[in-house]
Design a protein around this motif. Structure first.
Motif, PDB file in Angstrom:
ATOM      1  N   VAL A  81       1.438  -1.367   0.173  1.00 57.03           N
ATOM      2  CA  VAL A  81      -0.090   0.192  -0.138  1.00 57.03           C
ATOM      3  C   VAL A  81       1.550   1.706  -0.239  1.00 57.03           C
ATOM      4  O   VAL A  81       0.707   2.357  -0.775  1.00 57.03           O
ATOM      5  CB  VAL A  81      -0.842   0.097   0.917  1.00 57.03           C
ATOM      6  N   ALA A  84       1.945   2.594  -3.632  1.00 58.18           N
ATOM      7  CA  ALA A  84       0.571   2.167  -4.484  1.00 58.18           C
ATOM      8  C   ALA A  84       1.304   3.791  -3.896  1.00 58.18           C
ATOM      9  O   ALA A  84       0.164   4.775  -4.632  1.00 58.18           O
ATOM     10  CB  ALA A  84      -0.519   1.382  -4.078  1.00 58.18           C
ATOM     11  N   TRP A  96      -6.758   7.635  -2.344  1.00 60.91           N
ATOM     12  CA  TRP A  96      -7.266   6.695  -2.486  1.00 60.91           C
ATOM     13  C   TRP A  96      -7.534   6.268  -0.626  1.00 60.91           C
ATOM     14  O   TRP A  96      -6.540   6.467  -0.271  1.00 60.91           O
ATOM     15  CB  TRP A  96      -5.843   5.588  -3.477  1.00 60.91           C
ATOM     16  N   ARG A  97      -7.987   5.148  -0.628  1.00 61.99           N
ATOM     17  CA  ARG A  97      -8.084   3.995   0.453  1.00 61.99           C
ATOM     18  C   ARG A  97      -7.867   3.247   0.869  1.00 61.99           C
ATOM     19  O   ARG A  97      -8.647   2.515  -0.645  1.00 61.99           O
ATOM     20  CB  ARG A  97      -9.391   4.637   0.742  1.00 61.99           C
ATOM     21  N   PHE A  98      -6.749   2.493   0.926  1.00 61.98           N
ATOM     22  CA  PHE A  98      -6.730   0.865   0.078  1.00 61.98           C
ATOM     23  C   PHE A  98      -7.388   0.083   2.366  1.00 61.98           C
ATOM     24  O   PHE A  98      -7.017   0.380   2.828  1.00 61.98           O
ATOM     25  CB  PHE A  98      -5.894   0.269   0.424  1.00 61.98           C
ATOM     26  N   ALA A 100      -8.161  -2.558   3.766  1.00 62.31           N
ATOM     27  CA  ALA A 100      -7.603  -4.506   4.238  1.00 62.31           C
ATOM     28  C   ALA A 100      -8.640  -5.829   4.826  1.00 62.31           C
ATOM     29  O   ALA A 100      -8.759  -5.140   5.964  1.00 62.31           O
ATOM     30  CB  ALA A 100      -6.278  -4.807   4.036  1.00 62.31           C
ATOM     31  N   VAL A 153      -8.711  -7.006  -0.318  1.00 63.84           N
ATOM     32  CA  VAL A 153      -8.183  -5.040  -0.042  1.00 63.84           C
ATOM     33  C   VAL A 153      -9.062  -4.638  -1.270  1.00 63.84           C
ATOM     34  O   VAL A 153      -9.463  -4.875  -2.432  1.00 63.84           O
ATOM     35  CB  VAL A 153      -6.644  -4.806  -0.716  1.00 63.84           C
ATOM     36  N   VAL A 155     -10.689  -1.052  -2.824  1.00 63.43           N
ATOM     37  CA  VAL A 155      -9.760   0.201  -2.907  1.00 63.43           C
ATOM     38  C   VAL A 155     -10.380   1.135  -3.029  1.00 63.43           C
ATOM     39  O   VAL A 155     -12.229   0.917  -3.855  1.00 63.43           O
ATOM     40  CB  VAL A 155      -9.216   0.123  -4.112  1.00 63.43           C
ATOM     41  N   VAL A 182      -3.657   1.723  -7.919  1.00 67.16           N
ATOM     42  CA  VAL A 182      -4.074   0.253  -7.935  1.00 67.16           C
ATOM     43  C   VAL A 182      -2.881   0.156  -9.160  1.00 67.16           C
ATOM     44  O   VAL A 182      -2.307  -1.837  -8.158  1.00 67.16           O
ATOM     45  CB  VAL A 182      -5.559   0.253  -8.824  1.00 67.16           C
ATOM     46  N   PHE A 185      -0.034  -0.877  -6.828  1.00 67.94           N
ATOM     47  CA  PHE A 185      -0.288  -2.213  -6.300  1.00 67.94           C
ATOM     48  C   PHE A 185       0.017  -3.634  -6.187  1.00 67.94           C
ATOM     49  O   PHE A 185       0.403  -4.746  -5.925  1.00 67.94           O
ATOM     50  CB  PHE A 185      -1.930  -2.493  -5.490  1.00 67.94           C
TER      51      PHE A 185
END
Length: 255
Positions: A81, A84, A96-98, A100, A153, A155, A182, A185
């Motif tokens: 991440v 990314a 962006w917000r990942f 998990a 994950v 996104v 992405v 990533f």
């Protein structure tokens, strides 16, 4: 003669049309802060070797739907991440917000919701043209990879920003920015020795509720991450050659 974009009588420093001053472009804003670029310039031979080596690593990347349940350390996901997060983004908003997910019960709820929508797609929404395109991949509405993989994950893209007082501010080029993140990533996960699958169920607004995301975020893509299963297999496919995806200095006529 006064420049048309500079008020008459202005004492601000004036640049040229090709080199305007900061205050001409951003009147009233504070000057940005800069720092020296950290960059290692390599020889042409080394540059070429590194480009070729990266391609040779990435061309082994494949998408599989068969995952091992073997654990993957959280730190691996975090480093991917962070990689990314080095992507460029519109106005550096980093939208962006990942998210998990490793909890088995939550992964099962995600799979249940995804399969419900995918079932509708495959049995009612899918056009003949779409079905023809997917036939070579052999996909269906059963998504066991969402519960087999140790991590899922999701996104999200931040459509707009939220201040502490509830007011909003605009983000820019969010889809493009998140898509580049992405891509990085995917490369980071492959480089780490893992595999993933890019999944874009539609609609997928239910993921926002399942994962407790705020109203300004929208789910963009779902990626199970882990090791491939011992019996994992992939469709027999080929990638387009360079001549089909690249051109140099060709005009509209292609001549």
């Amino acid at each position: 003669m006064d420049r048309p974009d500079v008020p008459s009588g202005s004492t601000a420093p004036q640049g040229s049309r090709d080199h305007p001053t900061f205050q001409e472009v951003y009147p009233g804003f504070p000057e940005p802060q800069f720092e020296p670029l950290t960059f290692t310039r390599r020889s042409p031979d080394e540059t070429l070797a590194r480009a070729r080596a990266f391609y040779e690593e990435m061309q082994t990347r494949r998408t599989t739907r068969h995952f091992s349940r073997d654990a993957v350390p959280r730190e691996v996901i975090e480093w991917a991440v962070l990689s990314a997060g080095t992507a460029p983004s519109g106005a550096h908003r980093q939208p962006w917000r990942f998210v998990a997910v490793q909890d088995p019960d939550l992964k099962a709820r995600i799979r249940e919701a995804v399969e419900a929508e995918e079932y509708r797609t495959y049995t009612a929404r899918m056009t003949d043209e779409w079905r023809s395109a997917l036939a070579a991949l052999g996909t269906d509405y059963v998504k066991e990879h969402l519960t087999d993989a140790p991590w899922v994950v999701v996104v999200f893209r931040e459509k707009y920003g939220l201040r502490n007082d509830g007011t909003t501010y605009k983000n820019y080029y969010t889809v493009e920015s998140v898509s580049m993140a992405v891509g990085l990533f995917l490369a980071a996960i492959h480089h780490a020795g893992l595999t993933t699958l890019t999944h874009t169920p539609n609609p997928m607004g239910y993921l926002s509720e399942l994962l407790g995301r705020p109203r300004n975020e929208e789910p963009l893509i779902v990626m199970p991450v882990g090791y491939p299963a011992p019996d994992a297999h992939v469709p027999k496919l080929s990638r387009k050659p360079l001549a089909e995806i690249f051109q140099v200095d060709l005009g509209p006529s292609g001549q």
